[in-house]
Motif scaffolding. Sequence first.
Motif, PDB file in Angstrom:
ATOM      1  N   LEU A   1      19.249 -14.485  22.834  1.00 47.45           N
ATOM      2  CA  LEU A   1      20.660 -14.100  22.836  1.00 47.45           C
ATOM      3  C   LEU A   1      21.190 -13.975  21.419  1.00 47.45           C
ATOM      4  O   LEU A   1      21.892 -13.019  21.079  1.00 47.45           O
ATOM      5  N   GLY A   2      20.852 -14.947  20.570  1.00 45.83           N
ATOM      6  CA  GLY A   2      21.339 -14.912  19.195  1.00 45.83           C
ATOM      7  C   GLY A   2      20.833 -13.707  18.427  1.00 45.83           C
ATOM      8  O   GLY A   2      21.558 -13.103  17.622  1.00 45.83           O
ATOM      9  N   MET A   3      19.565 -13.326  18.648  1.00 45.31           N
ATOM     10  CA  MET A   3      19.003 -12.153  17.976  1.00 45.31           C
ATOM     11  C   MET A   3      19.691 -10.880  18.443  1.00 45.31           C
ATOM     12  O   MET A   3      19.945  -9.965  17.657  1.00 45.31           O
ATOM     13  N   ARG A   4      20.009 -10.809  19.734  1.00 44.75           N
ATOM     14  CA  ARG A   4      20.740  -9.644  20.251  1.00 44.75           C
ATOM     15  C   ARG A   4      22.131  -9.553  19.623  1.00 44.75           C
ATOM     16  O   ARG A   4      22.619  -8.461  19.310  1.00 44.75           O
ATOM     17  N   GLN A   5      22.771 -10.698  19.463  1.00 44.58           N
ATOM     18  CA  GLN A   5      24.098 -10.693  18.846  1.00 44.58           C
ATOM     19  C   GLN A   5      24.016 -10.172  17.412  1.00 44.58           C
ATOM     20  O   GLN A   5      24.866  -9.389  16.970  1.00 44.58           O
ATOM     21  N   ARG A   6      22.989 -10.602  16.696  1.00 45.04           N
ATOM     22  CA  ARG A   6      22.844 -10.140  15.306  1.00 45.04           C
ATOM     23  C   ARG A   6      22.517  -8.649  15.241  1.00 45.04           C
ATOM     24  O   ARG A   6      22.997  -7.945  14.356  1.00 45.04           O
ATOM     25  N   LEU A   7      21.710  -8.175  16.185  1.00 45.18           N
ATOM     26  CA  LEU A   7      21.413  -6.742  16.199  1.00 45.18           C
ATOM     27  C   LEU A   7      22.665  -5.941  16.544  1.00 45.18           C
ATOM     28  O   LEU A   7      22.887  -4.857  15.993  1.00 45.18           O
ATOM     29  N   GLY A   8      23.486  -6.473  17.436  1.00 43.63           N
ATOM     30  CA  GLY A   8      24.751  -5.816  17.747  1.00 43.63           C
ATOM     31  C   GLY A   8      25.651  -5.717  16.527  1.00 43.63           C
ATOM     32  O   GLY A   8      26.331  -4.707  16.310  1.00 43.63           O
ATOM     33  N   LEU A   9      25.637  -6.756  15.704  1.00 45.86           N
ATOM     34  CA  LEU A   9      26.416  -6.727  14.467  1.00 45.86           C
ATOM     35  C   LEU A   9      25.859  -5.676  13.509  1.00 45.86           C
ATOM     36  O   LEU A   9      26.621  -4.930  12.885  1.00 45.86           O
ATOM     37  N   ALA A  10      24.537  -5.600  13.399  1.00 46.35           N
ATOM     38  CA  ALA A  10      23.926  -4.579  12.545  1.00 46.35           C
ATOM     39  C   ALA A  10      24.305  -3.181  13.022  1.00 46.35           C
ATOM     40  O   ALA A  10      24.581  -2.282  12.212  1.00 46.35           O
ATOM     41  N   ALA A  11      24.328  -2.980  14.342  1.00 49.94           N
ATOM     42  CA  ALA A  11      24.724  -1.681  14.894  1.00 49.94           C
ATOM     43  C   ALA A  11      26.165  -1.347  14.519  1.00 49.94           C
ATOM     44  O   ALA A  11      26.492  -0.196  14.197  1.00 49.94           O
ATOM     45  N   ALA A  12      27.037  -2.355  14.552  1.00 48.82           N
ATOM     46  CA  ALA A  12      28.427  -2.129  14.163  1.00 48.82           C
ATOM     47  C   ALA A  12      28.536  -1.773  12.682  1.00 48.82           C
ATOM     48  O   ALA A  12      29.348  -0.934  12.290  1.00 48.82           O
TER      49      ALA A  12
ATOM     50  N   LEU B   1      21.250   5.080  17.186  1.00 49.17           N
ATOM     51  CA  LEU B   1      22.685   5.100  16.909  1.00 49.17           C
ATOM     52  C   LEU B   1      22.992   5.959  15.692  1.00 49.17           C
ATOM     53  O   LEU B   1      23.944   6.750  15.694  1.00 49.17           O
ATOM     54  N   ALA B   2      22.158   5.841  14.650  1.00 42.77           N
ATOM     55  CA  ALA B   2      22.366   6.644  13.440  1.00 42.77           C
ATOM     56  C   ALA B   2      22.226   8.131  13.752  1.00 42.77           C
ATOM     57  O   ALA B   2      22.971   8.965  13.219  1.00 42.77           O
ATOM     58  N   ALA B   3      21.271   8.476  14.626  1.00 40.92           N
ATOM     59  CA  ALA B   3      21.071   9.880  14.990  1.00 40.92           C
ATOM     60  C   ALA B   3      22.289  10.423  15.743  1.00 40.92           C
ATOM     61  O   ALA B   3      22.702  11.575  15.531  1.00 40.92           O
ATOM     62  N   LEU B   4      22.864   9.610  16.614  1.00 39.71           N
ATOM     63  CA  LEU B   4      24.057  10.034  17.343  1.00 39.71           C
ATOM     64  C   LEU B   4      25.224  10.280  16.395  1.00 39.71           C
ATOM     65  O   LEU B   4      26.018  11.204  16.588  1.00 39.71           O
ATOM     66  N   ARG B   5      25.311   9.456  15.369  1.00 35.55           N
ATOM     67  CA  ARG B   5      26.416   9.571  14.422  1.00 35.55           C
ATOM     68  C   ARG B   5      26.122  10.570  13.309  1.00 35.55           C
ATOM     69  O   ARG B   5      27.037  11.024  12.624  1.00 35.55           O
TER      70      ARG B   5
END
Length: 316
Positions: free
Chosen positions: A135-146, A102-106
């Motif tokens: 599921l909870g870990m995916r949610q936290r990674l999604g937050l980190a991505a945001a 994601l960082a590379a894309l941005r």
Amino acid sequence: MDTPPAVRARGITKYFGEVVALDGVDLDVAPGQLHGLVGPNGAGKTTLLGLLLGLAVADKGNLEILGTPVGRALAVPDGVAGFVDGPGLYPSMTARQNLSALAALRGDGAQQIDEYLEQVGLTDVADDRVRGFSLGMRQRLGLAAALLTKPRLLILDEPSNGLDPAGKKHVYGVLTKLAADGTAVILSSHRMDDVEALCSEVTILATGRVAFTGPISKLASEDSELDYRVLTSNPVVARRVARETAGVRLQETDNPQDDAELLIISAPVPALDEFVKALVRQDVAVRELAPVVSPLEAAFLTLTEQAALTEQQETD
């Protein structure tokens, strides 16, 4: 110069064929505000979140995001981040690799990946493949991505899904800090405890319409009657005091004897205050006093039931 609102929506209407998903929705969210979005299934929450993220466009109404009018899909300004129906992640890649991609894309943010992983509590699994995440870990990674996008408006759909207490603590901390730094956060959740713990304002959707919007404190009217759990040092005296206090109704429980430790009473706030004062005068200690259903949940149930009844009457 005044800072523009993070979200200003007026008369937002969205159709899917003959189905009216949103019907004249108004919404205001200020910078630095944690704003809850709640409603029953089919109320239009996901549709509204999709509009705010630029995934769709309204059929009627005006929408401004971060001061920019939005009239077509994928046209939201920079500074908007979030996810609907769970974050999009690459399961074959590690958590760190997902953020690096994601960082590379941005073209920005690579140097802060470790910081964001730490903020959401994923440092220990940073190099594990996402396909093995809960599921909870995916949610936290999604937050980190945001967080990588340094958002000024963050849109989150059920961010506490699957979170254990430690994970919830991390997410709460991140969102509270973001708001303190001026980021507006719109949090959609079925969990009233999350909304009450985090949000200062809430919008309740029902049948595609706004049933309530404003400070959560306004939902808890002093004149409205709620059920409360009461645990005291002397249940016999407490039961007698409840019967004698005007405005207090003693509810029957599964163990209705006079010496039953737990009492359930119904009372508006002024009568509840008088009940507690009377207990103190009788030298009875109050060990627990809590709503059986939170004020937000009680208002949610009442408002959504009223909205459903109104819609039924309009279609009859």
